[in-house]
Design a protein around this motif. Structure first.
Motif, PDB file in Angstrom:
ATOM      1  N   ASN A  38       0.827  -1.201   0.000  1.00  0.00           N
ATOM      2  CA  ASN A  38       0.000   0.000   0.000  1.00  0.00           C
ATOM      3  C   ASN A  38       0.865   1.256   0.000  1.00  0.00           C
ATOM      4  O   ASN A  38       0.598   2.202  -0.743  1.00  0.00           O
ATOM      5  CB  ASN A  38      -0.923  -0.014   1.224  1.00  0.00           C
ATOM      6  CG  ASN A  38      -1.917   1.116   1.205  1.00  0.00           C
ATOM      7  OD1 ASN A  38      -2.364   1.541   0.152  1.00  0.00           O
ATOM      8  ND2 ASN A  38      -2.265   1.602   2.377  1.00  0.00           N
ATOM      9  N   LEU A  39       1.918   1.261   0.807  1.00  0.00           N
ATOM     10  CA  LEU A  39       2.811   2.411   0.851  1.00  0.00           C
ATOM     11  C   LEU A  39       3.486   2.627  -0.505  1.00  0.00           C
ATOM     12  O   LEU A  39       3.575   3.752  -0.995  1.00  0.00           O
ATOM     13  CB  LEU A  39       3.866   2.213   1.933  1.00  0.00           C
ATOM     14  CG  LEU A  39       4.895   3.331   2.066  1.00  0.00           C
ATOM     15  CD1 LEU A  39       4.233   4.657   2.416  1.00  0.00           C
ATOM     16  CD2 LEU A  39       5.926   2.973   3.112  1.00  0.00           C
ATOM     17  N   LYS A  40       3.931   1.535  -1.128  1.00  0.00           N
ATOM     18  CA  LYS A  40       4.577   1.634  -2.438  1.00  0.00           C
ATOM     19  C   LYS A  40       3.607   2.208  -3.475  1.00  0.00           C
ATOM     20  O   LYS A  40       3.959   3.103  -4.252  1.00  0.00           O
ATOM     21  CB  LYS A  40       5.051   0.248  -2.868  1.00  0.00           C
ATOM     22  CG  LYS A  40       5.761   0.235  -4.187  1.00  0.00           C
ATOM     23  CD  LYS A  40       6.240  -1.163  -4.540  1.00  0.00           C
ATOM     24  CE  LYS A  40       6.929  -1.164  -5.889  1.00  0.00           C
ATOM     25  NZ  LYS A  40       7.357  -2.499  -6.284  1.00  0.00           N
ATOM     26  N   ARG A  41       2.364   1.713  -3.455  1.00  0.00           N
ATOM     27  CA  ARG A  41       1.357   2.197  -4.403  1.00  0.00           C
ATOM     28  C   ARG A  41       1.073   3.674  -4.182  1.00  0.00           C
ATOM     29  O   ARG A  41       0.991   4.452  -5.143  1.00  0.00           O
ATOM     30  CB  ARG A  41       0.071   1.377  -4.227  1.00  0.00           C
ATOM     31  CG  ARG A  41      -1.043   1.803  -5.148  1.00  0.00           C
ATOM     32  CD  ARG A  41      -2.294   0.959  -4.952  1.00  0.00           C
ATOM     33  NE  ARG A  41      -2.722   0.893  -3.558  1.00  0.00           N
ATOM     34  CZ  ARG A  41      -3.459   1.842  -2.959  1.00  0.00           C
ATOM     35  NH1 ARG A  41      -3.823   2.916  -3.607  1.00  0.00           N
ATOM     36  NH2 ARG A  41      -3.809   1.699  -1.701  1.00  0.00           N
ATOM     37  N   ARG A  42       0.947   4.085  -2.934  1.00  0.00           N
ATOM     38  CA  ARG A  42       0.668   5.490  -2.643  1.00  0.00           C
ATOM     39  C   ARG A  42       1.820   6.395  -3.050  1.00  0.00           C
ATOM     40  O   ARG A  42       1.600   7.510  -3.541  1.00  0.00           O
ATOM     41  CB  ARG A  42       0.344   5.654  -1.160  1.00  0.00           C
ATOM     42  CG  ARG A  42      -1.003   5.042  -0.787  1.00  0.00           C
ATOM     43  CD  ARG A  42      -1.268   5.071   0.684  1.00  0.00           C
ATOM     44  NE  ARG A  42      -1.149   6.422   1.212  1.00  0.00           N
ATOM     45  CZ  ARG A  42      -1.042   6.719   2.496  1.00  0.00           C
ATOM     46  NH1 ARG A  42      -1.041   5.768   3.386  1.00  0.00           N
ATOM     47  NH2 ARG A  42      -0.931   7.954   2.891  1.00  0.00           N
ATOM     48  N   LYS A  43       3.053   5.930  -2.859  1.00  0.00           N
ATOM     49  CA  LYS A  43       4.216   6.719  -3.283  1.00  0.00           C
ATOM     50  C   LYS A  43       4.216   6.888  -4.803  1.00  0.00           C
ATOM     51  O   LYS A  43       4.498   7.978  -5.312  1.00  0.00           O
ATOM     52  CB  LYS A  43       5.511   6.052  -2.828  1.00  0.00           C
ATOM     53  CG  LYS A  43       5.819   6.266  -1.378  1.00  0.00           C
ATOM     54  CD  LYS A  43       7.177   5.700  -1.038  1.00  0.00           C
ATOM     55  CE  LYS A  43       7.569   5.994   0.387  1.00  0.00           C
ATOM     56  NZ  LYS A  43       8.910   5.502   0.699  1.00  0.00           N
ATOM     57  N   GLU A  44       3.911   5.801  -5.519  1.00  0.00           N
ATOM     58  CA  GLU A  44       3.871   5.884  -6.980  1.00  0.00           C
ATOM     59  C   GLU A  44       2.787   6.846  -7.440  1.00  0.00           C
ATOM     60  O   GLU A  44       2.982   7.623  -8.374  1.00  0.00           O
ATOM     61  CB  GLU A  44       3.650   4.494  -7.575  1.00  0.00           C
ATOM     62  CG  GLU A  44       4.853   3.595  -7.434  1.00  0.00           C
ATOM     63  CD  GLU A  44       4.578   2.162  -7.859  1.00  0.00           C
ATOM     64  OE1 GLU A  44       3.422   1.839  -8.221  1.00  0.00           O
ATOM     65  OE2 GLU A  44       5.521   1.360  -7.829  1.00  0.00           O
ATOM     66  N   GLN A  45       1.622   6.809  -6.782  1.00  0.00           N
ATOM     67  CA  GLN A  45       0.548   7.735  -7.132  1.00  0.00           C
ATOM     68  C   GLN A  45       0.974   9.178  -6.879  1.00  0.00           C
ATOM     69  O   GLN A  45       0.708  10.060  -7.694  1.00  0.00           O
ATOM     70  CB  GLN A  45      -0.709   7.425  -6.317  1.00  0.00           C
ATOM     71  CG  GLN A  45      -1.428   6.175  -6.761  1.00  0.00           C
ATOM     72  CD  GLN A  45      -2.623   5.862  -5.880  1.00  0.00           C
ATOM     73  OE1 GLN A  45      -2.746   6.363  -4.767  1.00  0.00           O
ATOM     74  NE2 GLN A  45      -3.493   5.001  -6.376  1.00  0.00           N
ATOM     75  N   ALA A  46       1.631   9.415  -5.758  1.00  0.00           N
ATOM     76  CA  ALA A  46       2.076  10.768  -5.429  1.00  0.00           C
ATOM     77  C   ALA A  46       3.097  11.259  -6.454  1.00  0.00           C
ATOM     78  O   ALA A  46       3.060  12.418  -6.878  1.00  0.00           O
ATOM     79  CB  ALA A  46       2.663  10.804  -4.026  1.00  0.00           C
ATOM     80  N   ARG A  47       4.016  10.376  -6.853  1.00  0.00           N
ATOM     81  CA  ARG A  47       4.999  10.760  -7.870  1.00  0.00           C
ATOM     82  C   ARG A  47       4.312  11.073  -9.193  1.00  0.00           C
ATOM     83  O   ARG A  47       4.692  12.020  -9.889  1.00  0.00           O
ATOM     84  CB  ARG A  47       6.012   9.631  -8.073  1.00  0.00           C
ATOM     85  CG  ARG A  47       6.976   9.495  -6.926  1.00  0.00           C
ATOM     86  CD  ARG A  47       8.047   8.461  -7.245  1.00  0.00           C
ATOM     87  NE  ARG A  47       8.831   8.167  -6.058  1.00  0.00           N
ATOM     88  CZ  ARG A  47       8.921   6.977  -5.485  1.00  0.00           C
ATOM     89  NH1 ARG A  47       8.302   5.943  -6.009  1.00  0.00           N
ATOM     90  NH2 ARG A  47       9.644   6.810  -4.416  1.00  0.00           N
ATOM     91  N   GLY A  48       3.302  10.289  -9.543  1.00  0.00           N
ATOM     92  CA  GLY A  48       2.555  10.531 -10.772  1.00  0.00           C
ATOM     93  C   GLY A  48       1.840  11.872 -10.743  1.00  0.00           C
ATOM     94  O   GLY A  48       1.831  12.610 -11.719  1.00  0.00           O
ATOM     95  N   ARG A  49       1.241  12.182  -9.596  1.00  0.00           N
ATOM     96  CA  ARG A  49       0.562  13.478  -9.468  1.00  0.00           C
ATOM     97  C   ARG A  49       1.564  14.619  -9.554  1.00  0.00           C
ATOM     98  O   ARG A  49       1.312  15.632 -10.207  1.00  0.00           O
ATOM     99  CB  ARG A  49      -0.197  13.543  -8.135  1.00  0.00           C
ATOM    100  CG  ARG A  49      -1.495  12.773  -8.147  1.00  0.00           C
ATOM    101  CD  ARG A  49      -2.355  13.122  -6.952  1.00  0.00           C
ATOM    102  NE  ARG A  49      -1.693  12.800  -5.690  1.00  0.00           N
ATOM    103  CZ  ARG A  49      -1.811  11.662  -5.035  1.00  0.00           C
ATOM    104  NH1 ARG A  49      -2.569  10.706  -5.535  1.00  0.00           N
ATOM    105  NH2 ARG A  49      -1.205  11.468  -3.886  1.00  0.00           N
ATOM    106  N   ALA A  50       2.712  14.470  -8.913  1.00  0.00           N
ATOM    107  CA  ALA A  50       3.728  15.504  -8.950  1.00  0.00           C
ATOM    108  C   ALA A  50       4.242  15.708 -10.370  1.00  0.00           C
ATOM    109  O   ALA A  50       4.435  16.838 -10.819  1.00  0.00           O
ATOM    110  CB  ALA A  50       4.870  15.156  -8.014  1.00  0.00           C
ATOM    111  N   ALA A  51       4.442  14.611 -11.108  1.00  0.00           N
ATOM    112  CA  ALA A  51       4.906  14.710 -12.485  1.00  0.00           C
ATOM    113  C   ALA A  51       3.843  15.359 -13.361  1.00  0.00           C
ATOM    114  O   ALA A  51       4.163  16.173 -14.228  1.00  0.00           O
ATOM    115  CB  ALA A  51       5.262  13.332 -13.021  1.00  0.00           C
ATOM    116  N   GLY A  52       2.586  15.041 -13.108  1.00  0.00           N
ATOM    117  CA  GLY A  52       1.497  15.636 -13.868  1.00  0.00           C
ATOM    118  C   GLY A  52       1.388  17.127 -13.629  1.00  0.00           C
ATOM    119  O   GLY A  52       1.107  17.895 -14.541  1.00  0.00           O
TER     120      GLY A  52
END
Length: 57
Positions: A38-52
C-alpha cells in the motif's frame, strides 16, 4: 516507578535506521506485506501526481 520507562522504550524500539521488528505470526507477516504494498502504491501515485503537475505548469 522504575518500570514507567519500559513502555516508552518498547514503543520507540523502531528507531530510524534500525531494522523493523520481526512479525510474530503469519497474520502479522501478511499485514506487513499489505502495508508495504500500500505504501509503495501510494508513493507511486504521489509521484505521478507531482509529475502531472510539472507538465501542466
Amino acid at each position: 516507578m522504575a518500570r514507567s520507562g519500559d513502555a516508552a522504550d518498547e514503543a520507540g524500539s523502531g528507531k530510524a535506521g534500525g531494522a523493523p521488528p520481526k512479525p510474530r505470526d503469519a497474520r502479522a507477516e501478511r499485514l506487513a506485506a499489505q502495508l508495504k504494498a500500500n505504501l509503495k502504491r501510494r508513493k507511486e501515485q504521489a509521484r505521478g501526481r507531482a509529475a502531472g503537475e510539472d507538465e501542466a505548469g
